[in-house]
Scaffold this motif. Structure first.
Motif, PDB file in Angstrom:
ATOM      1  N   GLU A   1      -0.479  -7.302  -3.522  1.00  0.00           N
ATOM      2  CA  GLU A   1       0.376  -7.889  -4.543  1.00  0.00           C
ATOM      3  C   GLU A   1      -0.456  -8.811  -5.426  1.00  0.00           C
ATOM      4  N   GLY A   2       0.216  -9.437  -6.378  1.00  0.00           N
ATOM      5  CA  GLY A   2      -0.377 -10.496  -7.165  1.00  0.00           C
ATOM      6  C   GLY A   2       0.434 -11.762  -6.973  1.00  0.00           C
ATOM      7  N   PHE A   3       1.705 -11.679  -7.309  1.00  0.00           N
ATOM      8  CA  PHE A   3       2.679 -12.735  -7.045  1.00  0.00           C
ATOM      9  C   PHE A   3       4.047 -12.073  -7.130  1.00  0.00           C
ATOM     10  N   PRO A   4       4.539 -11.518  -6.023  1.00  0.00           N
ATOM     11  CA  PRO A   4       5.774 -10.723  -6.068  1.00  0.00           C
ATOM     12  C   PRO A   4       7.001 -11.552  -6.423  1.00  0.00           C
ATOM     13  N   ASN A   5       7.613 -11.215  -7.550  1.00  0.00           N
ATOM     14  CA  ASN A   5       8.797 -11.937  -8.010  1.00  0.00           C
ATOM     15  C   ASN A   5       9.951 -11.850  -7.025  1.00  0.00           C
ATOM     16  N   ALA A   6      10.119 -10.675  -6.406  1.00  0.00           N
ATOM     17  CA  ALA A   6      11.284 -10.472  -5.550  1.00  0.00           C
ATOM     18  C   ALA A   6      11.319 -11.466  -4.393  1.00  0.00           C
ATOM     19  N   VAL A   7      10.168 -11.884  -3.917  1.00  0.00           N
ATOM     20  CA  VAL A   7      10.121 -12.851  -2.806  1.00  0.00           C
ATOM     21  C   VAL A   7      10.710 -14.186  -3.242  1.00  0.00           C
ATOM     22  N   ILE A   8      10.278 -14.694  -4.399  1.00  0.00           N
ATOM     23  CA  ILE A   8      10.804 -15.994  -4.830  1.00  0.00           C
ATOM     24  C   ILE A   8      12.245 -15.882  -5.322  1.00  0.00           C
ATOM     25  N   GLU A   9      12.632 -14.712  -5.812  1.00  0.00           N
ATOM     26  CA  GLU A   9      14.036 -14.517  -6.189  1.00  0.00           C
ATOM     27  C   GLU A   9      14.918 -14.545  -4.947  1.00  0.00           C
ATOM     28  N   ALA A  10      14.441 -13.951  -3.866  1.00  0.00           N
ATOM     29  CA  ALA A  10      15.188 -13.988  -2.605  1.00  0.00           C
ATOM     30  C   ALA A  10      15.307 -15.417  -2.086  1.00  0.00           C
ATOM     31  N   MET A  11      14.201 -16.149  -2.146  1.00  0.00           N
ATOM     32  CA  MET A  11      14.220 -17.535  -1.671  1.00  0.00           C
ATOM     33  C   MET A  11      15.160 -18.384  -2.516  1.00  0.00           C
ATOM     34  N   SER A  12      15.121 -18.187  -3.840  1.00  0.00           N
ATOM     35  CA  SER A  12      16.007 -18.926  -4.723  1.00  0.00           C
ATOM     36  C   SER A  12      17.478 -18.585  -4.458  1.00  0.00           C
ATOM     37  N   SER A  13      17.723 -17.356  -3.973  1.00  0.00           N
ATOM     38  CA  SER A  13      19.088 -16.904  -3.672  1.00  0.00           C
ATOM     39  C   SER A  13      19.571 -17.379  -2.311  1.00  0.00           C
ATOM     40  N   GLY A  14      18.736 -18.114  -1.591  1.00  0.00           N
ATOM     41  CA  GLY A  14      19.135 -18.640  -0.286  1.00  0.00           C
ATOM     42  C   GLY A  14      18.943 -17.681   0.861  1.00  0.00           C
ATOM     43  N   LEU A  15      18.138 -16.614   0.641  1.00  0.00           N
ATOM     44  CA  LEU A  15      17.902 -15.637   1.707  1.00  0.00           C
ATOM     45  C   LEU A  15      16.655 -16.000   2.508  1.00  0.00           C
ATOM     46  N   PRO A  16      16.678 -15.790   3.815  1.00  0.00           N
ATOM     47  CA  PRO A  16      15.423 -15.847   4.570  1.00  0.00           C
ATOM     48  C   PRO A  16      14.571 -14.638   4.206  1.00  0.00           C
ATOM     49  N   VAL A  17      13.283 -14.824   4.115  1.00  0.00           N
ATOM     50  CA  VAL A  17      12.396 -13.728   3.745  1.00  0.00           C
ATOM     51  C   VAL A  17      11.445 -13.430   4.901  1.00  0.00           C
ATOM     52  N   VAL A  18      11.208 -12.139   5.103  1.00  0.00           N
ATOM     53  CA  VAL A  18      10.246 -11.669   6.103  1.00  0.00           C
ATOM     54  C   VAL A  18       9.259 -10.783   5.368  1.00  0.00           C
ATOM     55  N   VAL A  19       7.984 -11.144   5.430  1.00  0.00           N
ATOM     56  CA  VAL A  19       6.979 -10.389   4.678  1.00  0.00           C
ATOM     57  C   VAL A  19       5.806 -10.034   5.571  1.00  0.00           C
ATOM     58  N   ARG A  20       5.165  -8.965   5.232  1.00  0.00           N
ATOM     59  CA  ARG A  20       3.911  -8.562   5.850  1.00  0.00           C
ATOM     60  C   ARG A  20       2.803  -9.451   5.287  1.00  0.00           C
ATOM     61  N   HIS A  21       1.855  -9.796   6.132  1.00  0.00           N
ATOM     62  CA  HIS A  21       0.829 -10.748   5.714  1.00  0.00           C
ATOM     63  C   HIS A  21      -0.126 -10.135   4.693  1.00  0.00           C
ATOM     64  N   ILE A  22      -0.245 -10.799   3.544  1.00  0.00           N
ATOM     65  CA  ILE A  22      -1.245 -10.453   2.535  1.00  0.00           C
ATOM     66  C   ILE A  22      -2.070 -11.714   2.313  1.00  0.00           C
ATOM     67  N   PRO A  23      -3.317 -11.763   2.775  1.00  0.00           N
ATOM     68  CA  PRO A  23      -4.120 -12.987   2.651  1.00  0.00           C
ATOM     69  C   PRO A  23      -4.167 -13.491   1.202  1.00  0.00           C
ATOM     70  N   GLY A  24      -3.915 -14.782   1.042  1.00  0.00           N
ATOM     71  CA  GLY A  24      -3.975 -15.400  -0.272  1.00  0.00           C
ATOM     72  C   GLY A  24      -2.722 -15.250  -1.100  1.00  0.00           C
ATOM     73  N   ILE A  25      -1.793 -14.436  -0.639  1.00  0.00           N
ATOM     74  CA  ILE A  25      -0.550 -14.227  -1.376  1.00  0.00           C
ATOM     75  C   ILE A  25       0.635 -14.755  -0.562  1.00  0.00           C
ATOM     76  N   SER A  26       0.822 -14.218   0.636  1.00  0.00           N
ATOM     77  CA  SER A  26       1.985 -14.583   1.450  1.00  0.00           C
ATOM     78  C   SER A  26       2.039 -16.078   1.735  1.00  0.00           C
ATOM     79  N   ASN A  27       0.905 -16.644   2.155  1.00  0.00           N
ATOM     80  CA  ASN A  27       0.911 -18.064   2.514  1.00  0.00           C
ATOM     81  C   ASN A  27       0.917 -18.975   1.296  1.00  0.00           C
TER      82      ASN A  27
END
Length: 268
Positions: free
Chosen positions: A204-230
């Protein structure tokens, strides 16, 4: 920024015409594919492309990972600006209980369904087949689990998409996996109706869907991508990063959250 020859040649042409140029680094590894390919045949091509990139006035990076990649390649550091993608917090906001119930009814989601949501392109890089493998593992024991795959398949991804559709159709959970088959204009409705968000993307680069989910109050579960996920998620605080590259581990995390509404609320 699409790193093809037309885009690269536009940079010096724009400067010659007196126009300032900006390029955007949206995908980890994308720049390396342009100017950092190994091998004696690629070396002269890399050098030409590097020289062309020097004509960019501003380079916008979306994450520390893409910024580090740019610096490692020895490109002009003074032109680099790091700006993460924004999120519309009014559009992507936690729904009220009545609004959530209404949206679930509109989307044909039953009150007791446990909805795992993915939003994004349906392709191999996004790991959607891997996510389905994890869902298949958990769905056999959770009859109310539902996987919603919201997003399009580009023309070059159609073989992958059709193969995945066939794989789902031949599975024992075919009726519990939904494809929209195209981009959804009001995608916030799906975020508001879901129980958790999952992404198994490998690059990825900076996946919008992850922050959209967080902003929507959803818990997010992601596969580890070094430098992106954390960079996006504080593991265990506002989401879960699955570092084991195995669908069984991913499924186990999804199961734990589906079984624990309080933990979902805390992470969301």
């Amino acid at each position: 920024f699409v790193p093809d020859w037309f885009a690269l040649l536009a940079l010096p042409i724009g400067r010659w015409l007196g126009q300032r140029s900006l390029i955007e680094l949206t995908l980890q590894g994308g720049l390396t594919n342009v100017v950092g390919r190994p091998g004696p045949i690629s070396w002269p091509i890399n050098q030409v492309r590097r020289r062309l990139l020097h004509h960019a006035d501003v380079v916008v990076s979306r994450s520390p990972a893409t910024s580090d990649e740019y610096r490692r390649l020895g490109l002009p550091k003074e032109r680099l600006v790091e700006i993460p993608n924004p999120v519309d917090t009014e559009r992507f906001a936690p729904p009220t209980a009545p609004a959530r119930a209404r949206l679930r009814a509109e989307l044909d989601i039953q009150p007791d369904d446990q909805v795992i949501l993915y939003v994004g392109g349906i392709n191999a890089r996004k790991g959607v087949d891997w996510l389905f493998d994890a869902f298949l593992l958990l769905a056999m024991e959770r009859p109310r689990a539902l996987l919603c795959l919201v997003g399009p398949a580009r023309s070059q991804d159609r073989p992958f998409y059709e193969s995945l559709r066939q794989q789902v159709a031949n599975s024992p959970v075919a009726g519990r996996v939904r494809f929209t088959g195209e981009a959804v204009p009001s995608v916030e409705r799906y975020f508001a109706a879901a129980d958790l968000f999952a992404s198994a993307s490998v690059r990825e680069g900076f996946p919008n869907a992850v922050i959209e989910a967080m902003s929507s109050g959803l818990p997010v579960v992601v596969r580890h991508i070094p430098g992106i996920s954390n960079y996006q998620i504080q593991d265990g605080f506002d989401g879960v990063i699955v570092r084991e590259d195995n669908p069984h581990h991913f499924a186990a995390v999804l199961c734990r959250l589906l079984d624990d509404p309080a933990e979902r609320a805390r992470l969301g």
